[in-house]
Motif scaffolding. Structure first.
Motif, PDB file in Angstrom:
ATOM      1  N   ALA A 153       4.263 -10.481  17.519  1.00 50.31           N
ATOM      2  CA  ALA A 153       4.638 -10.067  16.154  1.00 50.31           C
ATOM      3  C   ALA A 153       4.512 -11.303  15.282  1.00 50.31           C
ATOM      4  N   SER A 154       4.271 -11.096  13.992  1.00 48.61           N
ATOM      5  CA  SER A 154       4.122 -12.241  13.086  1.00 48.61           C
ATOM      6  C   SER A 154       5.472 -12.961  12.958  1.00 48.61           C
ATOM      7  N   VAL A 157       7.903 -11.105  10.536  1.00 51.27           N
ATOM      8  CA  VAL A 157       8.554  -9.903  11.071  1.00 51.27           C
ATOM      9  C   VAL A 157       9.633 -10.294  12.084  1.00 51.27           C
ATOM     10  N   ASP A 207       0.765  -5.673  19.810  1.00 55.07           N
ATOM     11  CA  ASP A 207       1.165  -6.247  18.532  1.00 55.07           C
ATOM     12  C   ASP A 207       2.194  -5.301  17.910  1.00 55.07           C
ATOM     13  N   ASP A 209       4.059  -5.573  15.085  1.00 57.11           N
ATOM     14  CA  ASP A 209       4.362  -5.648  13.647  1.00 57.11           C
ATOM     15  C   ASP A 209       4.567  -4.273  13.014  1.00 57.11           C
TER      16      ASP A 209
END
Ligand code: DC
Length: 234
Positions: A153-154, A157, A207, A209
């Protein structure tokens, strides 16, 4: 079913949801959740409480060999995913303090600490029926795991999620400070010499996000069934 123990390794950066997702996957499959970050956090807490300087690698490593850490099913209904005992004392929330957050990356970079904790992790993994969450489970601790997931995740986030978690417990949460902390830990965790955070070649990358917790959980459960780690109706 194969003779390889049924182990689901979930690796990923700080606050990518490993323990939340891992707990729900474990519940669905009747597996145990073993969140290995708690071990590194407990060693860090022990050093802080006993006045062992965090930069004294030899003494911190000695402490990792000396203390006893147990992870048990949650024994209080206060939102904890599991209970952590350090030499028999409940430190479940103490290991989540800001002081521990600030120093745990340094402690977990020490080879002596990692060696001491690796044996304990492998012993539990070999029993099977375990979801193990960490940074190096698929690459170093249990590379034979039949299912390896890398949760990503970024940083934004992840910082947002950590903020919400703290606020839900009524604790102060400053987004910018938390984001800086997440970035710092990413840097230290992925550049350390011993067992850096790295994606295993055969890991499935998710991922998160734009996915809900439920969607991530369902995907991992689907993969576990596909690989025959569980009965189809589990
Ligand atoms: O997942 P967490 O935030 O509770 O992890 C705390 C720290 O422990 C983090 O800085 C990385 C380290 N860690 C590690 O090096 N290896 C693991 N298997 C688990 C955690």
């Amino acid at each position: 079913m194969s003779t390889t123990p049924a182990v689901i390794a979930i690796d990923g950066p700080a606050a990518s949801g490993k323990s939340t997702v891992g707990k729900k996957v474990a519940q669905k499959l009747g597996f145990l959740l073993f969140d290995t970050g708690a071990l590194y956090r407990a060693v860090t807490l022990a050093a802080l409480q006993r006045g062992v300087p965090i930069d004294d690698e030899a003494r911190v490593s000695e402490l990792a060999r000396a203390i006893r850490i147990d992870l048990l099913p949650a024994d209080h209904n206060d939102g904890r995913p599991y209970t952590v005992l350090m030499d028999g004392r409940d430190v479940t929330w103490d290991i989540r303090s800001e002081a521990v957050d600030a120093h745990v990356s340094t402690v977990s970079a020490y080879p002596g600490v990692r060696t001491a904790l690796k044996q304990q992790q492998r012993r539990i993994a070999r029993r099977g029926g375990v979801v193990i969450a960490g940074r190096d489970i698929g690459t170093v601790v249990f590379p034979e795991a039949p299912l390896k997931v890398y949760l990503d995740a970024s940083p934004q986030v992840r910082a947002q999620r950590r903020c919400q978690e703290l606020q839900a417990r009524g604790e102060p949460a400053d987004y910018d400070e938390i984001l800086a902390g997440v970035r710092h830990r990413d840097r230290v965790d992925s550049t350390r010499a011993t067992a850096p955070l790295r994606i295993a070649d055969d890991a499935v990358i998710i991922d998160t996000d734009h996915l809900s917790i439920g969607q991530v959980v369902d995907e991992i459960v689907r993969l576990a069934r596909q690989r025959h780690l569980v009965k189809q109706n589990a």
